[in-house]
Design an enzyme around this catalytic site. Structure first.
Site, short mmCIF file in Angstrom:
data_model
loop_
_atom_site.label_atom_id
_atom_site.label_comp_id
_atom_site.label_asym_id
_atom_site.label_seq_id
_atom_site.Cartn_x
_atom_site.Cartn_y
_atom_site.Cartn_z
N GLU A 90 0.86 -1.20 0.00
CA GLU A 90 0.00 0.00 0.00
C GLU A 90 0.89 1.24 0.00
OE1 GLU A 90 -2.23 -0.80 3.65
OE2 GLU A 90 -3.65 -2.02 2.52
N CYS A 142 -10.32 0.01 7.70
CA CYS A 142 -9.79 1.29 8.15
C CYS A 142 -10.47 2.46 7.49
CB CYS A 142 -8.28 1.34 7.91
SG CYS A 142 -7.78 1.00 6.24
#
Lengths: 658, 658
Positions: free
Chosen positions: B326, B422
């Protein structure tokens, strides 16, 4: 002219002993294999190449043969590096005797023979590491794959040298497998995770005449994809583990698509999974369709060929759109900068194409065979013969190869060797057996598929004929097929491929222009040919623009260049960086000229356009509203297959059209 | 006009209790958070959303509090889903009382308080699963990250409700960490693998005045990147294992770049590693630079900002060019169809930008803040408030999302929930605290950064002032800042941002056009302002073409469209498929018109070109020499942030320019 019967009769390649390649372009590759690649790869197999990843291959055999102590190293299929090398040596010796090379090979044969067990089993990984786990994980462990390469090596070495020692080893291996696998209640109803042995068993059958080998190949092909899945059964039986993740109980069984084992091969219609496994399997399917006159299997071959070639093939004749599983993805998904396009997969395509040509001589097969051979397979080998590509991208940005993990598999330079070194010896064995792909022949027809210069002796319509093919390809478009010698009399047919890249091919028979019957991409000339008769061919070598199907999103608005069999590419060393800033105007004239670079090539040039940020380039903002400035620039393309042989830099096949 | 002093004085956001958002566009998002997202996410946290991935979050707290038996489930940082939800509730209650919501939140606070241990430790994973392994794997286990989100929730809930229970819990957690970590010989000289607590500790310091919390944040920031690397030391200490691969001894230690721990933060100049961790850390660095007047740290912030925004940011204000980690990749590597562009990372950019604006009010920070907020953050949430994007690609081909493993992370439709959830609560907390990003103020200057309508009470030059901002943005370009009320007298400054997308902005003061001093993207108006005074602004809403830097190879020959703060995109539902076949002529007029689709939007339209294969499209060959046929077509673009709210299909931000 009656060629219908000829066409329906299957053809076969000529024996390598009877074809002498004498071709300006290919001779250099054959010499490279004989003089550089085979000696170099022998050093690599013996871990004697400085700074290259070690092979461990010979060492493993020595340990298995108890000539040395130590543990197995390398991949579970490491043995195959030696087998492919031996296979290449076999082809090389068929072409040209070489005492030193044969001596090395004989020693290698002795070594591997001494590693064979009493029951015929031969695999250094299992012998050294896990003798009790033989045949418990075909999904992962490549046992039959390795055996297949041994068999191919044995057949080639037998044909090349007449020696039977390696063939005997291979037969004992095949007999062992034939005993363990089959429909019997005391046998395993299974097949290998990596197809290869199926096509090898057909070769062994052809070499020995033993029908058990052909039947075993049939069994392995037809067993594949039956439910319940064999790979799931053996996964359950060994406690849901994988060779690749020792000690971990897996939550999911192996995906059968990856191994083309998701449905019976006769029902398959789309190329899926690991690309090399797929094409090796398709090759065996075509072999069996040919030997057994199995039209159902042939139909499956045609479907799979069409899906692969019409929907999932790169313009360079490569396959495998993703490195995840070295695999096919789906129709028209042909990304340029994350593809896999493994050298081995294109070699497998050539195998498959040649079998299909034997069944039905259609130009579409030979076109692809040529495309893969002239573009991808040779790209896999550096001009020095000592550096190799495993992956053959359409577009390379070296900074991304190192800086973006999704592109780590795209190497910007050829590597000396690979831990998984399947491609270098695979390319070697193909190049040195190129003579098996030039022609196929049946009793009264000679099909010329590839225009690689040679002299060949064969029998046609009961006559002993010597053919001399001269060819200026891939660089210039003149070729001639001459009857160098022919005894007796009687009609036979010379069928010459008309490449799809040559829309205006001209034929002359003994100097007089002719309009032959052209069917499925072959021009047919039948006659009572005599010594000195010749057919001259003139191909259209005009550089051409290639466009991709609109569903290929990656190539929208882009164009590739081709001249003869060569697809071209743009390199940073000729065109500057970034290559993405270049565009080729739709109406720009393409010119080609001979240059003494890269061993002598035709470059393609054109007046192009470079788009740049206004103002000082490096200080330009990331995003701006002012359009880029266009400046004229001379574009220069070289054959793709030769990229990466000069300065390190960017490369791009598909250029924006302006 | 003297604004020099004003500029050098740091500014701060206004208290959420003092700003009432009343904005046609944003009100719908605030309502969505209050009426839909917060109740829906509460259900998700309690595993009551049918067909969605379960959260296990509340259940983990119940097990840790011994109210239920069972094992921990979910990610090691699962607690933070509740914390972010509580933080959002805190902001929501500051804006607008809601007894039912507050009651739910109070119960959640009771629950988590009862899971706190005697020594202040609070983390359900370690309490349930591994109490003896606390603080032994900061690299992987997010213990401080989780604590940071608890602290942020506590501060927000305290500001929103005045209640101190959660703040007390958070202080005990912070005190526990302050005892365990620090320069002392009995303390750990370490820091977390996922930065977050650093910025949270600054908030805790601001809320409580306790300097230990600010000092702890400083320690964690300055300890980071020292050699020998802490992550390597603890990796050795725990036997070279990773949380993510239990039982496996790893050959390589964790890569410090991934955690921005490869060198001291003050020496860092390039955005590397996991993007969310990076921007959370940069935010804390800016916080500390601000509080400690630390010019060295400020210089590092400026360098990192510039690298991130000028070299590694997508046009939609998102970051993270790869899903591998990421993470950032390298300068100008901005692939459109394999990027990550996590919603959370853009949220973190907004945090960072606001801190930089507090230090130095420059339009470049606010421009990016607006770009990220209006394009990426809101794209993360479906118009129904119940579906979310984690990844925000520039280009989507749904078949590739499912069929090419390198694009599996690119979801073609928003998901109901994520196992690693998240982003949804992160977006909720940002949207409902949008009022903290509209203005910053110091003693005598009000900086207007975002044109989101509101009424705000604040003190300027010792006067009580009520500001009323009305704004037609993002759709129309008229805005006004009015002094709704102001007591006393004395000069203060109104600084209004001039967005970079509006090259021809017109200002009127009490109806009369004015040419204000414009510095660093802000127009400064100083005066002894009285009730009823107003500044009218007219922005240039002309649709604009955006071009990328030529080093961004993915966008060579392509153009994006922007109107006001919105970046636009093309969707299949409006334009057909493949979108790659479309091109926008360089000289095509861009028109925009209001439509009642997608809740009411301005679409951008133009006369474009579609390139198609000649003949029947689906039957066209994969490669051909005939150029594609061009047909005129009407192109239609919608704001990127609203993509994927209609029919499933392709999407593309950058279109080929013809």
């Amino acid at each position: 002219m009656n060629t219908t019967n000829n066409r329906s009769a299957a053809s076969r390649p000529v024996d390598l002993k009877n074809i002498k390649i004498s071709d300006r372009y290919w001779q250099s590759y054959v010499d490279l294999v004989n003089n550089t690649i085979l000696p170099y790869q022998w050093e690599a197999l013996n871990d004697r190449v400085p700074d290259a990843e070690p092979s461990y291959c010979i060492r493993n055999f020595r340990i298995a043969a108890r000539l040395e102590t130590g543990d197995f190293s390398g991949f579970v299929f490491q043995d195959t590096d030696l087998y492919k090398w031996l296979e290449a040596v076999g082809y090389s010796l068929a072409n040209k005797p070489n005492g030193d090379l044969e001596k090395l090979a004989d020693e290698a044969v002795e070594l591997l023979a001494s590693a064979q067990l009493e029951d015929g089993y031969l695999n250094t990984y299992f012998t050294i590491r896990n003798p009790q786990q033989r045949w418990t994980n075909l999904t992962d462990c490549h046992e039959m794959y390795s055996a297949g390469h041994l068999i191919e090596a044995a057949v080639a070495y037998y044909h090349g040298t007449g020696k039977t020692k390696l063939l005997d080893v291979a037969r004992r291996v095949a007999d062992h497998i034939d005993l363990r696998f089959g429909p019997g209640t005391d046998q395993i109803q299974g097949y290998d995770g990596h197809q290869e042995i199926e096509l090898a068993l057909v070769k062994l059958y052809e070499a020995t005449g033993e029908p058990r080998y052909l039947n075993l190949a049939c069994f392995l092909i037809d067993e594949r994809g039956k439910e319940p899945y064999f790979f799931h059964q053996e996964w359950e039986a060994r406690g849901r583990t994988s060779y690749w993740n020792p000690g971990v109980v897996q939550s999911k069984p192996p995906a059968p698509e990856y191994h083309q084992a998701h449905k019976p091969v006769r029902e398959q219609a789309e190329a899926v999974g690991h690309a090399v496994r797929a094409v090796y399997m398709y090759t065996a399917m075509a072999d069996l369709a040919l030997h057994n006159n199995d039209t159902e299997l042939l139909e499956a071959c045609r479907r799979l060929w069409s899906n692969m070639v019409d929907k999932q093939m790169y313009v360079t004749g490569s396959i495998g759109s993703t490195h995840h599983g070295e695999a096919f993805t789906f129709d028209y998904d042909l990304p340029n900068d994350t593809n896999y396009s493994e050298t081995c997969a294109s070699i497998g395509m050539i195998f498959f194409a040649r079998r299909m040509l034997q069944i039905e001589p259609k130009g579409e097969y030979a076109d692809v065979m040529e495309r893969s051979l002239y573009n991808t397979v040779t790209a896999g080998i550096g001009l020095d013969g000592k550096h190799y590509f495993y992956v053959n991208p359409m577009e390379v940005w070296p900074a991304a190869s190192s800086g973006n993990p999704g592109k780590h598999h795209i190497k910007a330079t050829r590597q000396k060797w690979y831990g998984c070194a399947c491609c270098p010896p695979n390319a070697a064995r193909l190049l040195v057996s190129a003579g098996q792909y030039v022609y196929t022949t049946n009793s009264d027809t000679l099909y010329t598929h590839l225009y690689i210069g040679n002299e060949t002796d064969l029998e046609l319509s009961g006559r002993n004929v010597r053919i001399r093919l001269e060819s200026g390809l891939p660089w210039n478009g003149n070729a001639s097929l001459e009857i160098a010698n022919a005894d007796g009399s009687g009609s036979f047919t010379l069928a010459l491929r008309v490449p799809s890249w040559s829309p205006a091919t001209v034929f002359r028979v003994n100097g007089a222009q002719r309009e032959p019957i052209i069917r499925d991409g072959y021009a047919y000339f039948t006659g009572d040919w005599r010594s000195g008769d010749r057919i001259d061919v003139q191909f259209d070598m005009t550089p051409r623009r290639i466009y991709a199907h609109p569903q290929v999103r990656a190539n929208a608005g882009r164009v590739a260049l081709q001249r003869g069999p060569f697809v071209y590419c743009f390199e940073e060393t000729d065109n500057g960086s970034p290559l993405a800033s270049l565009a080729l105007p739709e109406n720009a004239e393409l010119t080609s000229a001979w240059e003494e670079t890269l061993g002598g090539i035709f470059v393609i040039e054109a007046e192009g356009v470079r788009t740049e940020a206004p103002g000082e380039e490096s200080a330009a903002p990331l995003y701006r509203t002012s359009p880029p400035v266009r400046t004229p620039t001379r574009l220069r393309a070289v054959p793709y297959t030769m990229w990466g042989n000069r300065e390190h830099g960017e490369m791009q096949v598909w250029i924006r059209e302006d």
